[in-house]
Design an enzyme around this catalytic site. Structure first.
Site, PDB file in Angstrom:
ATOM      1  N   HIS A  12     -11.913  26.843  21.452  1.00  0.00           N
ATOM      2  CA  HIS A  12     -12.597  26.660  22.715  1.00  0.00           C
ATOM      3  C   HIS A  12     -13.462  25.506  22.962  1.00  0.00           C
ATOM      4  O   HIS A  12     -13.795  25.312  24.212  1.00  0.00           O
ATOM      5  CB  HIS A  12     -13.639  28.160  22.938  1.00  0.00           C
ATOM      6  CG  HIS A  12     -13.570  28.400  24.110  1.00  0.00           C
ATOM      7  ND1 HIS A  12     -14.111  29.826  24.276  1.00  0.00           N
ATOM      8  CD2 HIS A  12     -13.674  27.836  25.314  1.00  0.00           C
ATOM      9  CE1 HIS A  12     -13.948  29.982  25.528  1.00  0.00           C
ATOM     10  NE2 HIS A  12     -13.976  28.813  26.188  1.00  0.00           N
ATOM     11  N   TYR A  63     -15.202  35.899  25.685  1.00  0.00           N
ATOM     12  CA  TYR A  63     -15.518  36.897  26.891  1.00  0.00           C
ATOM     13  C   TYR A  63     -15.465  38.100  26.579  1.00  0.00           C
ATOM     14  O   TYR A  63     -15.596  39.023  27.496  1.00  0.00           O
ATOM     15  CB  TYR A  63     -13.935  36.477  27.718  1.00  0.00           C
ATOM     16  CG  TYR A  63     -13.560  35.265  28.071  1.00  0.00           C
ATOM     17  CD1 TYR A  63     -14.584  33.969  27.851  1.00  0.00           C
ATOM     18  CD2 TYR A  63     -12.438  34.967  28.667  1.00  0.00           C
ATOM     19  CE1 TYR A  63     -14.176  32.914  28.475  1.00  0.00           C
ATOM     20  CE2 TYR A  63     -12.088  33.614  29.098  1.00  0.00           C
ATOM     21  CZ  TYR A  63     -12.965  32.606  28.996  1.00  0.00           C
ATOM     22  OH  TYR A  63     -12.809  31.249  29.495  1.00  0.00           O
TER      23      TYR A  63
END
Length: 287
Positions: free
Chosen positions: A121, A56
């Site tokens: 992730h 991000y």
């Protein structure tokens, strides 16, 4: 499933004896001042959990906003760093050494001293890379850089692989896309059986089904917004939803779900909306 009273102060117990807030602000696809403002508004509204990731590119903005709030006059509750729950995630599974350095870099970027929850992730990269990366998470926990470890987007076979490897530290969270239009019943049931908490990203299905007749009908019945209905559905299933918004009013509204409880039959109606709607990526079956 019987509902429990909910507020933004509600926490869920983890299998390692720690706990975390049962709703977190998601900051996917936010950057700069947008991230800083969203985190501040959420803290002011009562949120205590924040979900970031290396991919991000906003770990620093989230961390700096948290620290600024804690040291400000707006912090009337005298909250401390340990009252806030910060999550980040490893961008890619590679070697042990690369993963270890990457985790340390995330700690530095956040500026928070440690990371409350660190996740792999995705399962991409293959078995060796997954297991090597998990060893890096274990060592980060033992070094005090991370408090709790987990995974994201892991399917049943990936979880079985990790559990079968006899890890020193077990994963306590699997963060996956879950909402009434993608209930992932088999995967979430497996997690429940193994004391793995399901974190629900995209709990609003990226707003793709807000006008669904069942959603709109039940929203009227419970005098709530479609978003509040879907977040409440997630909480009543025992999930940890991660609603994302950069609008102050919506951030506040998304956390304000303590004033109603969805009836059992209506929970089933929402469950029956399942169409395996995937709004982003879906690595749960990758090799």
């Amino acid at each position: 499933m019987a509902a429990k009273p909910f507020s933004l102060g509600s926490r869920i117990k983890l299998s390692n004896g720690l706990s975390m807030p049962q709703i977190h602000l998601g900051v996917y696809l936010t950057s700069g001042n947008e991230t800083v403002d969203s985190v501040r508004w959420a803290l002011e509204a009562g949120y205590r959990g924040f979900d970031s990731a290396q991919m991000y590119r906003n770990e620093h903005e989230v961390g700096s906003s948290i620290l600024a709030y804690l040291s400000s006059s707006a912090n009337t509750q005298k909250l401390r760093r340990e009252d806030i729950h910060f999550t980040s995630k490893l961008a890619s599974n590679t070697s042990y050494g690369t993963a270890r350095k990457s985790i340390q870099q995330s700690v530095r970027h956040s500026g928070l001293g440690y990371i409350d929850l660190f996740l792999l992730h995705s399962p991409y990269g293959g078995k060796t890379a997954r297991l090597e990366s998990w060893k890096a998470v274990e060592d980060a926990i033992e070094a005090g850089e991370v408090r709790t470890g987990g995974v994201s987007n892991f399917g049943v076979k990936h979880l079985q692989e990790l559990l079968s490897s006899k890890p020193r530290i077990l994963p306590v969270v699997n963060q996956i896309e879950v909402h009434p239009f993608n209930t992932r019943t088999q995967l979430s049931s497996f997690c429940l059986e193994h004391d793995i908490v399901v974190e629900a990203y995209a709990p609003l299905a990226r707003a793709l089904r807000m006008q669904d007749p069942v959603i709109t009908s039940l929203s009227r019945k419970y005098s709530c917004t479609p978003a509040q209905l879907m977040i409440r559905w997630s909480v009543q299933h025992g999930f940890v939803p991660l609603p994302k918004s950069v609008t102050k009013a919506r951030i506040i509204a998304n956390g304000d779900i303590g004033g109603f409880e969805i009836e059992h039959d209506d929970i089933r109606r929402l469950d029956d909306l399942d169409e395996y709607l995937v709004t982003d990526w879906d690595p749960v079956d990758c090799d």
